[in-house]
Design an enzyme around this catalytic site. Structure first.
Site, short mmCIF file in Angstrom:
data_model
loop_
_atom_site.label_atom_id
_atom_site.label_comp_id
_atom_site.label_asym_id
_atom_site.label_seq_id
_atom_site.Cartn_x
_atom_site.Cartn_y
_atom_site.Cartn_z
N HIS A 198 13.86 4.83 -1.31
CA HIS A 198 13.02 6.03 -1.46
C HIS A 198 12.46 6.08 -2.87
O HIS A 198 13.06 5.58 -3.80
CB HIS A 198 13.85 7.30 -1.20
CG HIS A 198 14.32 7.41 0.21
ND1 HIS A 198 13.53 7.90 1.22
CD2 HIS A 198 15.51 7.09 0.77
CE1 HIS A 198 14.21 7.88 2.36
NE2 HIS A 198 15.41 7.41 2.13
N LYS B 157 0.84 -1.18 0.00
CA LYS B 157 0.00 0.00 0.00
C LYS B 157 0.89 1.25 0.00
O LYS B 157 1.76 1.39 0.85
CB LYS B 157 -0.88 0.05 1.24
CG LYS B 157 -2.13 -0.82 1.19
CD LYS B 157 -3.25 -0.22 0.35
CE LYS B 157 -3.81 1.04 0.93
NZ LYS B 157 -4.60 0.82 2.16
N HIS B 158 0.67 2.12 -0.95
CA HIS B 158 1.37 3.41 -1.00
C HIS B 158 2.89 3.24 -0.94
O HIS B 158 3.59 3.88 -0.17
CB HIS B 158 0.86 4.33 0.10
CG HIS B 158 -0.58 4.68 -0.05
ND1 HIS B 158 -1.06 5.41 -1.12
CD2 HIS B 158 -1.67 4.37 0.70
CE1 HIS B 158 -2.37 5.54 -1.01
NE2 HIS B 158 -2.77 4.92 0.08
N ASN C 205 13.14 6.02 6.78
CA ASN C 205 13.67 5.00 7.67
C ASN C 205 12.66 3.87 7.84
O ASN C 205 11.48 4.11 7.79
CB ASN C 205 13.96 5.59 9.05
CG ASN C 205 15.22 6.44 9.08
OD1 ASN C 205 16.18 6.21 8.35
ND2 ASN C 205 15.22 7.44 9.96
#
Length: 395
Positions: free
Chosen positions: A395, A72-73, A235
């Site tokens: 990221h 999710k996301h 993180n």
């Protein structure tokens, strides 16, 4: 799918990150390794599908077991490999009475890790989807599935989901991307070597604590934690047990906040197995999603009067809330948990918090200025801690 004159293959997407970003596509030189079997993908769908499948594929390679991720996301809500489910987990995961194949079991675990976060997920599966897995997917609220392939029966089941609109993606499991990847941000192109770090048992060899007894199950769970972290927004911290994640803290600016977030999720995962939770008498007609919400609210320390009234309306018999002491008494039974960090632990507070959620085994990158302090913390709690020597920021 379209082919340009220069050999670039492109797939137009429904829209970009948001509906007002109309122009969006995915493309590559040569043949795209992913194809749409059913549905209409958007930008975020592809982000979740591509990250999720990499996670499931690497779990398969690291453990030799069928694997699944619930995404999710652009972070996993849960990830798991095939491992037998106890009767308690079957009930907590809403799969009692279902015939589950190994792949379906892996997805039931991945989905059950954090059922609140998995609502409307992208399901990523390491193996060809069988009917058992398709039937499990069909009954859950899910936006898409990505896998190396599907049996004819599985496709028939999945194509009927969401009135025929369920997004089904097929990906080449042997696809090897270019070793150099690029990303455009604010009109500028960034380039780096792709993160091709291989997660295997060698990451667990450098044990730095007094306790060096690393069980085979702990090794499996630590590998699951590391592979999961590789595809979690940093993180990040991951708690694992019994072949699955039980708490993931993603994208926090402070590592201790990751540890607390993931630990709180692990605690909620275990509290959902409390006899009171397993035997709740819900109002007839309440959906599984609504039942999940009611169980989650049952665990809250504070609710407004309006919330309380709506919550009580979900039950035929309103269950008693657990006191803090009752919660702690139950959580003390949570033992043998593995804990992974995507980078070094800068302070001992991470392990102080992790100990409250039954953590016994730890893997982290190492090489902090306070390594001695962190090792002492692990020794204080009798933990086994390994240095992986690799940072897994994503990221």
């Amino acid at each position: 799918m379209s082919q340009t004159k220069n050999g670039t293959e492109a797939l137009k997407l429904r829209y970009g990150m948001n509906p007002h970003q109309k122009q969006a596509k995915i493309y590559t030189e040569g043949e795209l390794p992913i194809k749409v079997i059913n549905g209409d993908p958007g930008f975020i769908n592809l982000l979740d599908a591509l990250n999720g499948f990499q996670l499931a594929r690497e779990l398969r390679r690291a453990t030799g077991l069928p694997a699944a991720a619930s995404f999710k996301h652009v972070s996993p809500a849960g990830a798991a490999v095939a491992a037998p489910l106890s009767d308690t987990l079957k009930k907590a995961y809403f799969v009692e009475g279902l015939e589950l194949s190994p792949l379906a079991t892996a997805y039931a675990r991945a989905r059950g890790a954090d059922r609140m976060s998995s609502f409307g997920d992208a399901a990523a599966l390491s193996d060809v989807v069988d009917a058992s897995t398709a039937l499990l997917l069909k009954r859950e609220v899910s936006d898409l599935v990505v896998a190396p392939g599907y049996t004819e029966e599985a496709l028939e089941i999945l194509k009927a989901k969401k009135n025929g609109g369920y997004l089904i993606l097929q990906i080449n499991p042997d696809y090897v991307p270019n070793p150099v990847e690029t990303r455009t941000l604010f009109g500028l192109t960034l380039q780096q070597e792709r993160n091709d770090a291989v997660i295997d048992a060698s990451a667990l060899e450098k044990i730095v604590t007094e306790n060096k007894e690393l069980t085979e199950n702990a090794k499996r769970d630590l590998l699951i934690a590391l592979v999961t972290l590789k595809y979690t927004q940093s993180n990040s911290i991951c708690y694992t047990l019994d072949g699955q994640t039980i708490g993931i803290g993603a994208g926090q600016q402070s590592r201790i906040h990751c540890t607390r977030l993931a630990g709180d999720k692990a605690d909620r995962w275990f509290l959902r197995q409390h006899p009171t939770a397993l035997n709740m008498k819900f109002r007839q007609g309440l959906s599984r999603a609504e039942q999940n919400n009611a169980i989650d609210l049952w665990l809250e320390e504070e609710v407004t009067p309006v919330e309380q009234a709506a919550w009580e309306a979900a039950f035929e018999e309103v269950p008693a809330r657990l006191t803090r002491e009752e919660k702690r008494e139950w959580l003390n039974k949570l033992q043998g948990v593995s804990y992974g960090s995507d980078a070094f632990l800068p302070f001992r507070d991470n392990l102080d918090r992790a100990s409250r959620s039954g953590v016994k085994y730890v893997v982290q990158a190492g090489s902090s200025l306070r390594d001695e302090e962190v090792v002492k913390a692990a020794n204080d709690y009798g933990m086994v801690m390994s240095y992986s020597g690799v940072r897994l920021f994503h990221h």
